[in-house]
Motif scaffolding. Structure first.
Motif, PDB file in Angstrom:
ATOM      1  N   ILE A  37      -2.778 -13.812   9.951  1.00 13.66           N
ATOM      2  CA  ILE A  37      -1.803 -14.080   8.890  1.00 13.66           C
ATOM      3  C   ILE A  37      -0.910 -12.868   8.719  1.00 13.66           C
ATOM      4  N   GLU A  38       0.382 -13.138   8.500  1.00 17.41           N
ATOM      5  CA  GLU A  38       1.339 -12.067   8.226  1.00 17.41           C
ATOM      6  C   GLU A  38       1.236 -11.679   6.758  1.00 17.41           C
ATOM      7  N   ILE A  39       1.005 -10.441   6.484  1.00 13.91           N
ATOM      8  CA  ILE A  39       1.126  -9.998   5.094  1.00 13.91           C
ATOM      9  C   ILE A  39       2.091  -8.837   5.058  1.00 13.91           C
ATOM     10  N   ASN A  40       2.617  -8.602   3.863  1.00 10.12           N
ATOM     11  CA  ASN A  40       3.646  -7.578   3.757  1.00 10.12           C
ATOM     12  C   ASN A  40       3.274  -6.574   2.679  1.00 10.12           C
ATOM     13  N   PHE A  41       2.106  -5.986   2.886  1.00  8.13           N
ATOM     14  CA  PHE A  41       1.576  -5.127   1.829  1.00  8.13           C
ATOM     15  C   PHE A  41       2.433  -3.872   1.615  1.00  8.13           C
ATOM     16  N   LEU A  42       2.916  -3.284   2.683  1.00  7.10           N
ATOM     17  CA  LEU A  42       3.701  -2.056   2.526  1.00  7.10           C
ATOM     18  C   LEU A  42       4.996  -2.306   1.737  1.00  7.10           C
ATOM     19  N   ARG A  43       5.527  -3.506   1.963  1.00  5.31           N
ATOM     20  CA  ARG A  43       6.707  -3.911   1.206  1.00  5.31           C
ATOM     21  C   ARG A  43       6.362  -3.975  -0.287  1.00  5.31           C
ATOM     22  N   ASN A  44       5.196  -4.570  -0.602  1.00  6.68           N
ATOM     23  CA  ASN A  44       4.735  -4.642  -1.984  1.00  6.68           C
ATOM     24  C   ASN A  44       4.583  -3.245  -2.583  1.00  6.68           C
ATOM     25  N   LEU A  45       4.012  -2.353  -1.785  1.00  2.14           N
ATOM     26  CA  LEU A  45       3.781  -0.987  -2.249  1.00  2.14           C
ATOM     27  C   LEU A  45       5.113  -0.322  -2.578  1.00  2.14           C
ATOM     28  N   TRP A  46       6.072  -0.502  -1.662  1.00  2.00           N
ATOM     29  CA  TRP A  46       7.406   0.053  -1.897  1.00  2.00           C
ATOM     30  C   TRP A  46       8.030  -0.549  -3.147  1.00  2.00           C
ATOM     31  N   GLN A  88       7.928  -8.526  -5.042  1.00  2.00           N
ATOM     32  CA  GLN A  88       6.739  -8.363  -5.878  1.00  2.00           C
ATOM     33  C   GLN A  88       6.008  -7.051  -5.607  1.00  2.00           C
ATOM     34  N   PRO A  89       5.441  -6.461  -6.652  1.00  2.00           N
ATOM     35  CA  PRO A  89       4.685  -5.224  -6.485  1.00  2.00           C
ATOM     36  C   PRO A  89       3.266  -5.496  -5.994  1.00  2.00           C
ATOM     37  N   VAL A  90       2.485  -4.469  -5.754  1.00  2.00           N
ATOM     38  CA  VAL A  90       1.140  -4.613  -5.200  1.00  2.00           C
ATOM     39  C   VAL A  90       0.232  -5.477  -6.038  1.00  2.00           C
ATOM     40  N   THR A  91       0.397  -5.366  -7.380  1.00  2.00           N
ATOM     41  CA  THR A  91      -0.513  -6.125  -8.238  1.00  2.00           C
ATOM     42  C   THR A  91      -0.451  -7.611  -7.909  1.00  2.00           C
ATOM     43  N   VAL A  92       0.767  -8.098  -7.666  1.00  2.00           N
ATOM     44  CA  VAL A  92       0.924  -9.509  -7.328  1.00  2.00           C
ATOM     45  C   VAL A  92       0.626  -9.727  -5.850  1.00  2.00           C
ATOM     46  N   GLY A  93       1.059  -8.761  -5.035  1.00  2.00           N
ATOM     47  CA  GLY A  93       0.900  -8.881  -3.592  1.00  2.00           C
ATOM     48  C   GLY A  93      -0.554  -9.021  -3.168  1.00  2.00           C
TER      49      GLY A  93
END
Lengths: 285, 364
Positions: free
Chosen positions: A72-81, A232-237
């Motif tokens: 699965i593609e996730i975009n955690f670093l984007r969320n972190l940013w 969205q930020p990490v909390t939601v991500g």
């Protein structure tokens, strides 16, 4: 006497240990989990002994989440940013608006100033959802839905009252005579604000900013309702780790570690400034 | 050189009338002391002058110019605060330099200016210290240096010696007049200490409950206080007061104290058949023999030597307490029965109800 003292010391140590364990253990456990695979995490009975793996962190950084079933593609670093960007800009804006406002409320009492200050604080009393549902309709009409500007605006509900009320207290603690003395020396009121009020309230402003930053960072509901995945930020991500094929505890743990690190680092760094406190030694009560 | 004119200043905070129609003028180069008990409005008046507090009515003229629209920083004044009000995050040097800073003086000029005033006030060795590292006396001198450094034509000093210990206060009381005279500035000095007021003031303005009650030279205020309260505030030990009533016989006006008649000047005729308060300064009373004319019998209770003078507490036959002050070099009975004689020329008579002084030259 000696005996009671020893007993007291032991009891105190035990109590302290219990408290520390109670609060610190989950953090330690999360930290350990972030270096484990789902299999070792979920085994019964749980064990502290395992072979550490960096797979979780790797998955977060590369953005590819390998599960048993699929990739699965996730975009955690984007969320972190997003978290960093939203929190930093929100707190900066709130400081820019809130600090002068706090100074005004502290120094220039006018008719209704208390009411305005309290109204601003009362924003924090309302349950966020109460505000959010109508707000999301407005935002869609205004084209602010799913924009950083819209989110930063809504984040002011969190940051502004906090900064306003904390910083106001610090300004009120500065003896007006110190500011008067600077005025009399021939400086304008704005110079007085910059050179006297701001530096003296510095620790308070730092504390309020830090607190506002943590609140903004930890916010979940505003971004959940008002933004889509790429804002969205990490909390939601972190929700993305709850997948159809199971909950990725390892990655969640790694994500949590990565997302609390900035706030933790900031808090540790700012601590010495916060503790320094105001030194108004030149003024007698 | 600057003149100050205060005309009909009033100020109220809520229901509190802190200044009530105060008018006074200060001549160029004069030191005017604002004296009064706490809450009399001295500090508020000073702040109105400095532009930190807005007056409700009336006007302030500095050098003949209406200060109504002039901000505090443009009034060209130096001010020292009761609580020092040093900038806690700046060194003593930066504190003192701030008025020069505001004028954008060159760094060299600032340095010379600060060092000159600092050596004058004997604080040049602590210039690099932060205010919290300074002793109270040094803080007070730093605050004073900051007020003086720009050579402002008008100096406002708000009880600058209030928060320093007695020894330093005494020292500064001697030092200040010379310092202020050298500045050549017009000075308005607020204090609650009558000795400071007498030592520093060319004139003293006595405020009470927001009103100007007397304005005069220190000698005027000591010898001819406008009312009983002022008489009580000036002088140590405090003035003796007795309830009396004025009488007249064929020889003139008199009052009776312990059955002894004290002849008064005809100018005090207004006291006749009125309830009055007699005020006698302790130093206007002398011990005497029983055969002296007008001798009042007393019973000595205690005697307190205070270096240069000795104060005796005694009781009259009517069991009223009386304080007698004499130079310590003179001898006097220190216990038992004795007699005193009152210098009637120095006696002050006040109306019991209004507290106003009764005199022919009655003027405030």
């Amino acid at each position: 006497m000696e005996h009671t003292g020893t007993l007291e010391r032991i009891l105190r140590a035990v109590a302290l240990t219990l408290v520390v364990v109670f609060f610190m253990f989950p953090i330690l456990w999360i930290f350990l989990m972030s270096f484990q695979t789902n299999e070792t995490i979920l085994r019964v009975p749980p064990s502290m002994v395992f072979e550490p793996t960096l797979a979780n962190y790797k998955a977060l950084i590369t953005g590819k989440l390998e599960t048993n079933a699929a990739s699965i593609e996730i975009n955690f670093l984007r969320n972190l940013w997003n978290s960093v960007f939203l929190s930093v800009t929100s707190v900066s804006l709130a400081l820019l608006l809130g600090v002068p406002a706090a100074y005004a409320f502290a120094r220039h009492k006018f008719k209704g100033s208390e009411d305005i200050a309290f109204t601003l604080l009362s924003f924090k009393f309302a349950p966020p959802l109460l505000v959010l549902l109508p707000l999301s309709l407005y935002f869609q009409k205004m084209g602010l839905a799913d924009t950083y500007i819209g989110l930063i605006w809504v984040y002011q509900l969190i940051c502004l009252p906090l900064i306003l009320w904390i910083v106001r207290g610090y300004f009120e603690d500065i003896s007006p005579d110190i500011e008067y003395a600077y005025r009399i020396a021939g400086h304008s009121w704005f110079a007085t604000f910059r050179k006297i009020a701001l530096p003296l309230a510095g620790p308070g402003i730092a504390a309020a900013g830090l607190l506002a930053f943590i609140f903004a960072w930890n916010n979940f509901i505003f971004a959940l309702v008002l933004a889509s995945a790429d804002k969205q930020p990490v909390t939601v991500g972190a929700l993305a780790f709850v997948t159809a094929s199971g909950i990725q505890y390892g990655q969640i743990a790694a994500a949590v570690v990565m997302s609390i690190t900035p706030t933790l680092a900031l808090a540790l760094y700012a601590q010495r400034y916060l503790v320094e406190g105001l030194s108004l030694g030149a003024v007698k009560g | 050189m600057t003149t100050v004119e205060v005309s009909n200043i009033s100020k109220r905070y809520g229901a509190d009338q802190v200044l009530n129609d105060v008018s006074l003028s200060v001549a160029s180069g004069e030191t005017l002391v604002l004296f009064g008990p706490s809450g009399a409005g001295k500090t508020v008046l000073l702040r109105v002058l400095s532009g930190l507090v807005q007056n409700d009515s009336g006007a302030v003229f500095i050098d003949g110019q209406d200060m109504c629209d002039v901000e505090a920083e443009h009034r060209g004044i130096g001010m020292a605060f009761q609580n020092f009000a040093l900038f806690p995050h700046m060194s003593a040097f930066a504190n003192i330099a701030s008025p020069l800073d505001a004028r954008r003086d060159s760094p060299e000029a600032i340095k010379t200016g600060v060092h000159t005033v600092a050596s004058l006030l004997k604080i040049d060795h602590v210039l690099e210290h932060a205010p919290k590292a300074l002793s109270n006396g040094q803080k007070q001198r730093t605050a004073l240096a900051r007020a003086l450094v720009g050579s402002p034509p008008l100096l406002l000093l708000d009880d600058p010696l209030r928060n320093v210990d007695a020894k330093l206060r005494f020292e500064m009381r001697l030092e200040l007049p010379r310092l202020l005279a050298n500045q050549g500035a017009t000075v308005i000095y607020v204090t609650q200490d009558y000795k400071e007021a007498m030592a520093l003031g060319d004139r003293i303005a006595v405020l009470a409950a927001g009103q100007l009650v007397q304005l005069g030279t220190p000698a005027d205020i000591y010898l001819k206080p406008a009312n009983l309260n002022i008489a009580r505030l000036f002088g140590d030990p405090v003035i003796n007061v007795f309830d009396v009533s004025g009488r007249r016989d064929e020889q003139g006006v008199y009052i009776e104290l312990s059955s002894v008649r004290l002849r008064l000047d005809e100018s005090m005729a207004a006291c006749v058949d009125k309830d009055c308060v007699l005020g006698i300064r302790p130093e206007s009373i002398q011990f005497c023999g029983s055969d002296t004319a007008g001798a009042i019998p007393i019973l000595i209770e205690t005697e307190t030597p205070l270096n240069e003078k000795t104060v005796t507490l005694a009781l009259t036959t009517g069991k009223r307490e009386i304080l007698i002050s004499r130079p310590s070099s003179t001898t006097a009975p220190d216990s038992g029965q004795s007699h005193i004689v009152i210098n009637a020329d120095k006696a002050l008579l006040f109306d019991k109800h209004s507290g106003q002084r009764i005199a022919a030259d009655h003027c405030v």
